[in-house]
Scaffold this active site. Structure first.
Site, PDB file in Angstrom:
ATOM      1  N   ARG A 160       0.765  -1.091  -0.091  1.00 11.73           N
ATOM      2  CA  ARG A 160       0.081   0.142   0.003  1.00 11.73           C
ATOM      3  C   ARG A 160       0.978   1.155   0.119  1.00 11.73           C
ATOM      4  NH1 ARG A 160      -5.144  -1.334   3.625  1.00 11.73           N
ATOM      5  NH2 ARG A 160      -6.459  -0.310   2.069  1.00 11.73           N
ATOM      6  N   GLN A 174      -1.428   2.873  -5.944  1.00 16.45           N
ATOM      7  CA  GLN A 174      -2.682   3.338  -5.180  1.00 16.45           C
ATOM      8  C   GLN A 174      -3.788   2.739  -6.142  1.00 16.45           C
ATOM      9  OE1 GLN A 174      -2.788   7.351  -4.026  1.00 16.45           O
ATOM     10  NE2 GLN A 174      -2.450   6.721  -1.947  1.00 16.45           N
ATOM     11  N   ASP A 210      -5.023  -0.912  -5.562  1.00 12.92           N
ATOM     12  CA  ASP A 210      -5.100  -1.093  -4.069  1.00 12.92           C
ATOM     13  C   ASP A 210      -6.721  -1.725  -4.108  1.00 12.92           C
ATOM     14  OD1 ASP A 210      -5.731  -1.095  -1.372  1.00 12.92           O
ATOM     15  OD2 ASP A 210      -5.229   0.783  -1.088  1.00 12.92           O
ATOM     16  N   SER A 215      -8.585  -1.494  -0.577  1.00 15.05           N
ATOM     17  CA  SER A 215      -9.456  -0.017  -0.322  1.00 15.05           C
ATOM     18  C   SER A 215     -10.803  -0.033  -1.188  1.00 15.05           C
ATOM     19  CB  SER A 215      -8.721   1.140  -0.623  1.00 15.05           C
ATOM     20  OG  SER A 215      -7.684   1.430   0.165  1.00 15.05           O
ATOM     21  N   TYR A 243      -1.455   1.345   9.279  1.00  9.21           N
ATOM     22  CA  TYR A 243      -2.234   0.393   9.797  1.00  9.21           C
ATOM     23  C   TYR A 243      -2.089   0.510  11.427  1.00  9.21           C
ATOM     24  CZ  TYR A 243      -3.090  -2.385   5.678  1.00  9.21           C
ATOM     25  OH  TYR A 243      -3.223  -2.959   4.357  1.00  9.21           O
TER      26      TYR A 243
END
Ligand code: NAI
Length: 372
Positions: free
Chosen positions: A119, A124, A127, A130, A226
């Protein structure tokens, strides 16, 4: 190179790994696209639309394809039909699917598990977690609104004033933030909690109240963004401090996860007992063990008058947009891997290396992370 897209066979799975609009991206790169009959029908994409965009429809996808695009992990039967050396891209659930991963290695498949994409900014547009969390956060609120014996918005009518529902969101990552935004759009009063300091500003920016429960997490956020795992005493204290708050709301959406661990327990039966009758808990962590001790994955439990939902695979309940998002991610990844019309596996590149779970007959995951 032939790109094969099978029909997903897992019961309840309605997504497809490629949508018609993205077929030209692949054919222009010199690839032939072959789909199984009805591969996209459950998501609203007809065979004829794929054909108009330049794809072929036909049987025997696994035997024909040099590269297979899947949503769910392939079954053992599907793996046995693949040619040795096939490239596979999909959600392969690498940490809970040891049998499948071993079968892929035995068949010498080069298998990319999209869940393992790093990530980082460069990745992006690839991903997948997400994208799935965004859908789950949105849908969780709709489930809560549908099940609650109240309406979400403030209404001033000739029949009197209806006060807005109060919604609590636990965990303000991708799913939680989308849950907050969706509940706000429906007119609820929204409050949220997340131990990561960065989440506070994001909660407020969506117009929700950030609950300060007076508990400091130790180094709440890892370098990866995270949440870090906290001590047993932290979670115990968190539950004590949240009990009054949750007893006063109408709906709770829980999304709390700690990477690589069972989901933290945030709601116990005693806390449920104190909640208002008719209130609803939607536990998005159901697949990772649940944030509520009473959650049953895929199921609905009613205890002490409170409805507890443990939905899984919510993305599949909005298969049109979920497939569109998934197919964009897969196509971006494929474009990343392609060089002059063929896939080049460059192990010095982390976007190629990290998701690659089996290659040339080897399992590339650490053994302790491979669970049946
Ligand atoms: P996740 O799905 O692992 O966890 C969900 C949420 O649960 C997180 O916000 C976490 O802080 C929260 N949580 C953990 N323990 C909790 C507890 N005891 N009580 C309440 N909440 C708790 O996380 P997700 O949604 O995948 O992303 C979290 C963060 O990761 C993002 O906000 C961002 O900083 C980072 N990220 C970075 C991306 C990138 O491409 N650079 C993409 C997506 C996320």
């Amino acid at each position: 190179m032939i790109i094969g897209v099978p029909k997903e066979m897992l019961p309840g799975e309605r997504r497809v790994a490629l949508v018609p609009d993205l077929v030209p991206n692949l054919t222009k790169a010199g690839l032939k696209v072959l789909l199984a009959p009805d591969a996209g029908t459950a998501a609203g994409f007809l065979d004829s639309t794929y054909e108009e965009k330049g794809a072929c429809i036909g049987p025997g996808i696994f035997a024909e394809a040099d590269l297979v695009l899947k949503v769910q992990p392939p079954t053992l039967e599907e793996i046995s039909q693949m040619k040795e050396g096939t490239i596979l891209i999909g959600l392969l659930q690498p940490h809970t699917n040891a049998v499948g991963i071993k079968a892929l290695a035995a068949r010498r498949i080069a298998a990319f598990a999209l869940e393992l994409m790093p990530r980082i900014s460069r990745a992006q547009s690839m991903d997948v977690l997400s994208a799935i969390s965004t859908i789950a956060g949105y849908k969780a609120v709709l489930l809560a609104a549908n099940r609650l014996p109240k309406m979400f918005p403030l209404l001033m009518t000739a029949a009197g004033t209806v006060s807005p529902a109060r919604v609590a969101v636990l965990g303000a990552g991708v799913a939680g933030l989308q849950a907050i935004a969706t509940a706000k759009r429906l007119g609820a009063v929204v409050e949220a909690y997340d131990p990561r300091p960065a989440a506070k500003e994001q909660i407020r920016s969506l117009g929700a109240r950030c609950m300060e429960i007076g508990l400091e997490a130790q180094e709440a956020e890892a370098e990866t963004g995270y949440a870090r795992v906290q001590s047993g005493e932290f979670y115990q204290r968190q539950r004590e401090l949240m009990a009054d708050w949750l007893a006063s709301v109408d709906a709770v959406v829980t999304t709390a996860l700690v990477q690589g661990r069972r989901a933290p327990i945030l709601i116990t039966e005693e806390m449920i007992q104190r909640m208002r009758p008719g209130s609803v808990v939607v536990d998005l962590a159901a697949e990772q063990g649940g944030n509520c001790t009473l959650t049953e994955p895929t199921g609905e439990v009613v205890r002490h008058g409170v409805v507890i939902l443990g939905p899984v695979n919510l993305a599949s309940t909005v298969p049109f947009h979920a497939s569109q998002m998934y197919a964009r991610i897969v196509t971006h990844y494929l474009e990343h891997l392609l060089h002059e019309g063929t896939v080049r596996i460059d192990l010095s590149d982390e976007l190629t290396r990290d998701p690659l779970v089996t290659y040339q007959g080897e399992i590339r995951l650490r053994e302790e992370r491979l669970v049946s």
